[in-house]
Enzyme design. Structure first.
Site, PDB file in Angstrom:
ATOM      1  N   ALA A  66      -9.119   8.163 -10.139  1.00 54.89           N
ATOM      2  CA  ALA A  66     -10.495   7.690 -10.019  1.00 54.89           C
ATOM      3  C   ALA A  66     -10.576   6.371  -9.258  1.00 54.89           C
ATOM      4  CB  ALA A  66     -11.111   7.531 -11.409  1.00 54.89           C
ATOM      5  N   ALA A  70      -9.216   8.010  -4.150  1.00 50.28           N
ATOM      6  CA  ALA A  70      -9.806   9.232  -4.713  1.00 50.28           C
ATOM      7  C   ALA A  70     -11.284   9.317  -4.347  1.00 50.28           C
ATOM      8  CB  ALA A  70      -9.626   9.243  -6.225  1.00 50.28           C
ATOM      9  N   SER A  78      -1.454   1.356  11.242  1.00 47.85           N
ATOM     10  CA  SER A  78      -1.505   2.333  10.152  1.00 47.85           C
ATOM     11  C   SER A  78      -0.925   3.678  10.578  1.00 47.85           C
ATOM     12  CB  SER A  78      -2.956   2.536   9.689  1.00 47.85           C
ATOM     13  OG  SER A  78      -3.472   1.353   9.134  1.00 47.85           O
ATOM     14  N   GLU A 110      -7.588   3.805  10.607  1.00 51.32           N
ATOM     15  CA  GLU A 110      -8.170   4.073   9.287  1.00 51.32           C
ATOM     16  C   GLU A 110      -8.752   2.786   8.709  1.00 51.32           C
ATOM     17  OE1 GLU A 110      -6.937   2.965   6.287  1.00 51.32           O
ATOM     18  OE2 GLU A 110      -4.967   2.179   6.806  1.00 51.32           O
ATOM     19  N   PRO A 111      -9.879   2.883   7.996  1.00 46.85           N
ATOM     20  CA  PRO A 111     -10.598   1.686   7.542  1.00 46.85           C
ATOM     21  C   PRO A 111     -10.112   1.082   6.233  1.00 46.85           C
ATOM     22  CG  PRO A 111     -11.880   3.629   7.025  1.00 46.85           C
ATOM     23  CD  PRO A 111     -10.657   4.115   7.768  1.00 46.85           C
ATOM     24  N   GLU A 112      -9.383   1.847   5.411  1.00 49.11           N
ATOM     25  CA  GLU A 112      -9.023   1.352   4.087  1.00 49.11           C
ATOM     26  C   GLU A 112      -8.145   0.104   4.126  1.00 49.11           C
ATOM     27  OE1 GLU A 112      -8.892   4.567   4.835  1.00 49.11           O
ATOM     28  OE2 GLU A 112     -10.031   5.673   3.315  1.00 49.11           O
ATOM     29  N   THR A 157       0.856  -1.184   0.000  1.00 47.81           N
ATOM     30  CA  THR A 157       0.000   0.000   0.000  1.00 47.81           C
ATOM     31  C   THR A 157       0.892   1.234   0.000  1.00 47.81           C
ATOM     32  OG1 THR A 157      -0.124   0.358   2.393  1.00 47.81           O
ATOM     33  CG2 THR A 157      -1.567  -1.340   1.464  1.00 47.81           C
ATOM     34  N   CYS A 158       0.269   2.404   0.111  1.00 47.01           N
ATOM     35  CA  CYS A 158       1.070   3.631   0.112  1.00 47.01           C
ATOM     36  C   CYS A 158       1.927   3.751   1.366  1.00 47.01           C
ATOM     37  CB  CYS A 158       0.172   4.854  -0.043  1.00 47.01           C
ATOM     38  SG  CYS A 158      -1.036   5.041   1.281  1.00 47.01           S
ATOM     39  N   ASN A 159       1.562   3.031   2.427  1.00 47.64           N
ATOM     40  CA  ASN A 159       2.306   3.157   3.677  1.00 47.64           C
ATOM     41  C   ASN A 159       3.108   1.925   4.061  1.00 47.64           C
ATOM     42  OD1 ASN A 159       1.868   5.786   4.562  1.00 47.64           O
ATOM     43  ND2 ASN A 159      -0.164   5.287   5.322  1.00 47.64           N
TER      44      ASN A 159
END
EC number: 1.2.1.70
Length: 450
Positions: free
Chosen positions: A191, A195, A105, A110-112, A48-50
């Site tokens: 998108a 986003a 996280s 955070e839920p994502e 992921t991004c993190n």
């Protein structure tokens, strides 16, 4: 316990540039699976991004896992070693449970991440189905329980209602800069899921205008429709009109999956004069980064990436209490999973218990049949006798299953009892001679009521 090895690189031990270089996209994941096919039983890749994390079973250890990661990403092994942690066995399982619940996280709670862990597991299952190194029975067991525990712990602790997200923190930051969105235009480039989640939060605060830009204009329009914009087609622009959109925007959210920067200093600098000194807040939520770092040095441009958002995390006391409650539930579920994995396979003990119960039920069925024979005598015809036999067989089968349900649930549940406890409780020794479980009317074939 089948040994589980894991490597974890996250915001806790690596800066954003390194996390970008070490991230594992679909192509790199395929190379990893090929590299580890001979030595690894199973593999799940979470990127992921993190964070980027590798979970593996089999003969491969952390060193071999890191070497394969290095070859797939192009980042030196020594650099990976200095910016990632090794986990094995119960520690790896516990870490996965905490990650799935959002407790590790950057924005705690955070839920994502729950959806991202689920997608990583599903990708592993698809890889295994195609014959590649992926998620097999061990990863299935661990990931399914981690996902279930995270979902229930977040709900029961209230964290699902109070947990932050990258999108919520981004909106909080924007509100701090502009003191509201009256008369402001929000631009979103991308998108995807991030986003969409971020723009949903912006729309709650009713900005004056929203512009959606994407490489494919139709996808931008689809996002607008999902967001409930009154005229999605008008809000959607192709990437070729990004410069025009930047001139009008007050807030620009970048959340694409591009591998190269979407916005450069050279592209934005000539536009500043046409903006007439208006401040521009840019929120770069992409990984790799969508916006070149030098953009943030331009006058009246304020650039924040995912690392910067850590400073805006909410410190509400109720949220901290929810985090603590969620953590306790997750730790208990992880411990139960580890205990389950380290226990002997319950299958043979359950099989012996099933055979024992069928033997006992069979004895009682024989006694009951004898009594019915005496009671009924010649008062019933052959068809009725067959129906009675069927009822006896069904009764025996259902009774055994109902008695088994409790012990089996305890052995295989979230807080399982040990196989030894099951054997001691029911006096399970060597398996008795097999007794066939009846299946409806076929029982009559054994010679029943006469």
């Amino acid at each position: 316990m089948t040994e589980i090895a894991a490597l974890s690189m996250s915001h806790r031990n690596a800066d954003l540039p390194l996390r970008e270089r070490a991230s594992v996209d679909a192509a790199r994941a395929s190379r990893l699976r090929a590299e580890l096919a001979a030595a690894t039983g199973e593999l799940v890749v979470l990127s992921t991004c993190n964070r980027t994390e590798l979970y593996a079973t089999g003969s491969v250890g952390p060193s071999a896992l890191r070497a394969a990661w290095s070859r797939a990403s192009g980042v030196a092994e020594a650099e990976l070693a200095g910016a990632s942690c090794e986990l094995a066995g119960g520690a790896a399982v516990r870490h996965l449970f905490r990650v799935a619940a959002g407790l590790e996280s950057q924005v705690v709670g955070e839920p994502e991440i729950l959806g991202q862990v689920k997608r990583a597991y599903e990708n592993g299952r698809l890889a295994a189905a195609s014959g590649a190194c992926g998620a097999g029975p061990v990863m299935h067991r661990v990931f399914q329980r981690a996902l279930a525990a995270a979902k229930s712990a977040r709900s029961e602790s209230g964290l699902s209602r109070r947990g932050g997200s990258v999108g919520s923190v981004a909106v909080t930051l924007a509100r701090t800069v502009f003191q509201g969105f009256e008369g402001k235009e929000v631009l979103c480039v991308g998108a995807g899921a991030i986003a969409k989640a971020t723009m949903r939060r912006f729309l709650r605060h009713r900005p004056a205008r929203v512009r959606l830009v994407n490489r494919r204009e139709d996808r931008a329009g689809e996002l607008g429709a999902r967001l409930g914009l009154p005229d999605p087609a008008a809000a959607a622009w192709p990437l070729e009109r990004l410069e025009e959109a930047l001139i009008a925007a007050d807030v620009a959210v970048f959340a694409t999956a591009a591998t190269e920067p979407v916005l450069t200093e050279a592209a934005l600098k000539p536009l500043l004069k046409r903006r007439r000194g208006r401040p521009l807040l840019i929120l770069d939520l992409g990984l790799p980064r969508d916006v070149e770092p030098p953009v943030g040095k331009l006058p009246r441009v304020y650039l924040y990436n995912v690392d910067d958002l850590q400073e805006v995390v909410d410190h509400d006391p109720e949220r901290r209490a929810s985090i603590q409650a969620c953590s306790l539930r997750v730790e208990a579920a992880a411990a139960a999973c580890v205990a389950d994995l380290t226990s002997p396979d319950p299958g043979p003990a359950i099989g012996r218990l099933r055979a024992q119960l069928h033997a006992l039920a069979g004895e009682e069925e024989t006694r009951t049949r004898a009594r019915l024979t005496t009671l009924l005598g010649d008062r019933v015809d052959a068809a009725t006798r067959a129906e009675v036999e069927a009822v006896l067989g069904e009764f025996r089968h259902r009774l055994v299953n109902k008695v088994l349900h409790g012990p089996v649930s305890r052995v295989r549940g979230e807080a399982p009892v040990g196989v030894g406890e099951l054997e001691a409780l029911f006096g399970l020794g060597e398996p008795p001679p097999p007794v066939a479980a009846p299946a409806g009317p076929a029982v009559a074939a054994r010679g029943g009521l006469a």
